[in-house]
Design a protein around this motif. Structure first.
Motif, PDB file in Angstrom:
ATOM      1  N   ILE A   1       0.844  -1.206   0.000  1.00 35.71           N
ATOM      2  CA  ILE A   1       0.000   0.000   0.000  1.00 35.71           C
ATOM      3  C   ILE A   1       0.874   1.249   0.000  1.00 35.71           C
ATOM      4  O   ILE A   1       0.577   2.234  -0.699  1.00 35.71           O
ATOM      5  CB  ILE A   1      -0.942  -0.004   1.216  1.00 35.71           C
ATOM      6  CG1 ILE A   1      -1.873  -1.222   1.163  1.00 35.71           C
ATOM      7  CG2 ILE A   1      -1.766   1.283   1.262  1.00 35.71           C
ATOM      8  CD1 ILE A   1      -2.752  -1.385   2.392  1.00 35.71           C
ATOM      9  N   ALA A   2       1.971   1.224   0.766  1.00 37.79           N
ATOM     10  CA  ALA A   2       2.886   2.372   0.810  1.00 37.79           C
ATOM     11  C   ALA A   2       3.473   2.642  -0.572  1.00 37.79           C
ATOM     12  O   ALA A   2       3.616   3.802  -0.985  1.00 37.79           O
ATOM     13  CB  ALA A   2       3.997   2.115   1.823  1.00 37.79           C
TER      14      ALA A   2
ATOM     15  N   ALA B   1      -5.207   0.025  -5.280  1.00 38.99           N
ATOM     16  CA  ALA B   1      -4.780  -0.446  -3.957  1.00 38.99           C
ATOM     17  C   ALA B   1      -5.920  -1.043  -3.140  1.00 38.99           C
ATOM     18  O   ALA B   1      -5.680  -1.581  -2.059  1.00 38.99           O
ATOM     19  CB  ALA B   1      -4.137   0.699  -3.173  1.00 38.99           C
ATOM     20  N   PHE B   2      -7.140  -0.962  -3.654  1.00 35.96           N
ATOM     21  CA  PHE B   2      -8.299  -1.394  -2.857  1.00 35.96           C
ATOM     22  C   PHE B   2      -8.250  -2.874  -2.449  1.00 35.96           C
ATOM     23  O   PHE B   2      -8.601  -3.214  -1.321  1.00 35.96           O
ATOM     24  CB  PHE B   2      -9.598  -1.068  -3.588  1.00 35.96           C
ATOM     25  CG  PHE B   2     -10.002   0.379  -3.466  1.00 35.96           C
ATOM     26  CD1 PHE B   2      -9.097   1.343  -3.035  1.00 35.96           C
ATOM     27  CD2 PHE B   2     -11.296   0.786  -3.775  1.00 35.96           C
ATOM     28  CE1 PHE B   2      -9.464   2.679  -2.921  1.00 35.96           C
ATOM     29  CE2 PHE B   2     -11.678   2.121  -3.659  1.00 35.96           C
ATOM     30  CZ  PHE B   2     -10.757   3.067  -3.227  1.00 35.96           C
ATOM     31  N   PRO B   3      -7.814  -3.795  -3.349  1.00 30.54           N
ATOM     32  CA  PRO B   3      -7.713  -5.192  -2.910  1.00 30.54           C
ATOM     33  C   PRO B   3      -6.745  -5.369  -1.744  1.00 30.54           C
ATOM     34  O   PRO B   3      -7.007  -6.172  -0.831  1.00 30.54           O
ATOM     35  CB  PRO B   3      -7.209  -5.920  -4.167  1.00 30.54           C
ATOM     36  CG  PRO B   3      -7.659  -5.057  -5.300  1.00 30.54           C
ATOM     37  CD  PRO B   3      -7.541  -3.653  -4.791  1.00 30.54           C
ATOM     38  N   ASP B   4      -5.638  -4.623  -1.752  1.00 27.70           N
ATOM     39  CA  ASP B   4      -4.670  -4.704  -0.653  1.00 27.70           C
ATOM     40  C   ASP B   4      -5.246  -4.101   0.623  1.00 27.70           C
ATOM     41  O   ASP B   4      -4.963  -4.585   1.727  1.00 27.70           O
ATOM     42  CB  ASP B   4      -3.375  -3.985  -1.037  1.00 27.70           C
ATOM     43  CG  ASP B   4      -2.691  -4.630  -2.227  1.00 27.70           C
ATOM     44  OD1 ASP B   4      -2.340  -5.821  -2.124  1.00 27.70           O
ATOM     45  OD2 ASP B   4      -2.527  -3.955  -3.257  1.00 27.70           O
ATOM     46  N   ILE B   5      -6.035  -3.050   0.487  1.00 29.20           N
ATOM     47  CA  ILE B   5      -6.676  -2.439   1.645  1.00 29.20           C
ATOM     48  C   ILE B   5      -7.682  -3.405   2.262  1.00 29.20           C
ATOM     49  O   ILE B   5      -7.769  -3.548   3.487  1.00 29.20           O
ATOM     50  CB  ILE B   5      -7.346  -1.105   1.258  1.00 29.20           C
ATOM     51  CG1 ILE B   5      -6.279  -0.059   0.904  1.00 29.20           C
ATOM     52  CG2 ILE B   5      -8.234  -0.594   2.396  1.00 29.20           C
ATOM     53  CD1 ILE B   5      -6.826   1.237   0.354  1.00 29.20           C
TER      54      ILE B   5
ATOM     55  N   ASP C   1      -5.067  -7.248   9.849  1.00 28.96           N
ATOM     56  CA  ASP C   1      -4.824  -6.441  11.055  1.00 28.96           C
ATOM     57  C   ASP C   1      -4.657  -5.005  10.604  1.00 28.96           C
ATOM     58  O   ASP C   1      -3.544  -4.532  10.380  1.00 28.96           O
ATOM     59  CB  ASP C   1      -3.575  -6.938  11.787  1.00 28.96           C
ATOM     60  CG  ASP C   1      -3.185  -6.076  12.988  1.00 28.96           C
ATOM     61  OD1 ASP C   1      -3.986  -5.194  13.367  1.00 28.96           O
ATOM     62  OD2 ASP C   1      -2.083  -6.279  13.538  1.00 28.96           O
ATOM     63  N   ILE C   2      -5.766  -4.290  10.475  1.00 30.48           N
ATOM     64  CA  ILE C   2      -5.713  -2.950   9.896  1.00 30.48           C
ATOM     65  C   ILE C   2      -4.889  -1.982  10.741  1.00 30.48           C
ATOM     66  O   ILE C   2      -4.121  -1.180  10.209  1.00 30.48           O
ATOM     67  CB  ILE C   2      -7.144  -2.391   9.657  1.00 30.48           C
ATOM     68  CG1 ILE C   2      -7.074  -1.063   8.898  1.00 30.48           C
ATOM     69  CG2 ILE C   2      -7.910  -2.253  10.961  1.00 30.48           C
ATOM     70  CD1 ILE C   2      -6.373  -1.139   7.552  1.00 30.48           C
ATOM     71  N   GLN C   3      -5.020  -2.063  12.071  1.00 28.23           N
ATOM     72  CA  GLN C   3      -4.229  -1.158  12.920  1.00 28.23           C
ATOM     73  C   GLN C   3      -2.745  -1.471  12.799  1.00 28.23           C
ATOM     74  O   GLN C   3      -1.898  -0.575  12.789  1.00 28.23           O
ATOM     75  CB  GLN C   3      -4.685  -1.260  14.380  1.00 28.23           C
ATOM     76  CG  GLN C   3      -6.037  -0.634  14.672  1.00 28.23           C
ATOM     77  CD  GLN C   3      -6.001   0.893  14.661  1.00 28.23           C
ATOM     78  OE1 GLN C   3      -4.984   1.510  14.379  1.00 28.23           O
ATOM     79  NE2 GLN C   3      -7.116   1.519  14.995  1.00 28.23           N
TER      80      GLN C   3
END
Length: 251
Positions: free
Chosen positions: A173-174, A186-190, A197-199
């Protein structure tokens, strides 16, 4: 543009340049700190900090043995740390210490109500020599500016360890952000980050963009921090992170 740059410089100053890094040992004890981390007495940096302030080595497995250590955390039945909680902690802080000084640690201090923060501010405006306040939060930008200007900020999270999966997703994503890849690429990676573990992914990205901080990625670091705080408070992760991404690549 001049005003925007000035605000950015001020945030960078407080968040990074003003952070007092002296290794594990504190060279001087100040009356107030903001610790950019999560409270864990067993963490090496936190253990050293508490031990240095109290002037003795603590036992992280049983903090009840430390009469000069006061820990204030949000009650499970409440969404915030309210003024009454802070008032009770202050009464304990004002008692004479058994050792060198007393230390009040407020975990997730960004969850304090404005009234509770103002009570802290009043104490910071009239500090006493044997009392130290440490505000522990991963989102110091949510604290009152008048509090932040009276605290020494320290970051403990640059050495944070992440799983290989979290690092891989975070790096991907970076890279999308760095390459300014517009649209939904990037949406599939998001989505994968949210399922994993989003945080953790967001924290890794903060660490990634914080290396050699520059004007270009200062907004990214602060933007990620704001999204983390929003998710912690109940914001939908999917909309928050996707919105953040689109905002960053469009600039």
């Amino acid at each position: 543009m001049a005003v925007e740059t000035s605000r950015k410089l001020r945030k960078i100053y407080y968040r990074y340049l003003r952070a007092e890094w002296t290794g594990n040992k504190l060279k001087q004890i100040f009356h107030a700190y903001i610790l950019n981390t999560e409270f864990n007495a067993a963490d090496a940096d936190m253990w050293h900090f508490i031990s240095d302030v109290l002037g003795k080595e603590i036992n992280p497995d049983d903090l009840s043995l430390e009469p000069d250590l006061i820990i204030l955390e949000k009650r499970k039945e409440r969404k915030n740390i309210i003024d009454a909680d802070v008032e009770a902690a202050m009464r304990s802080l004002e008692l004479k210490p058994f050792g060198d000084r007393k230390l009040l640690i407020i975990s997730h201090s960004d969850l304090m109500t404005v009234r509770a923060q103002n009570r802290i501010l009043k104490k910071l405006e009239e500090p006493s020599g044997d009392a130290v306040i440490a505000l522990v939060t991963r989102t110091p930008d949510l604290m009152l500016d008048t509090i932040r200007s009276r605290c020494i900020e320290k970051r403990f999270d640059f050495k944070q360890n992440f799983s290989e999966e979290v690092e891989e997703i975070g790096k991907t994503i970076a890279r999308h952000i760095e390459n300014k890849e517009k649209g939904f690429i990037a949406f599939p990676d998001i989505e994968k980050a949210i399922d994993t573990d989003i945080q953790g992914v967001l924290s890794f990205m903060q660490q990634h963009f914080s290396k050699g901080i520059s004007y270009e990625n200062a907004d990214i670091v602060l933007g990620i921090e704001a999204v983390k705080a929003g998710i912690f408070r109940g914001l939908n992760p999917k909309y928050a992170v996707k919105g953040m991404y689109l905002d960053m690549v469009m600039k």
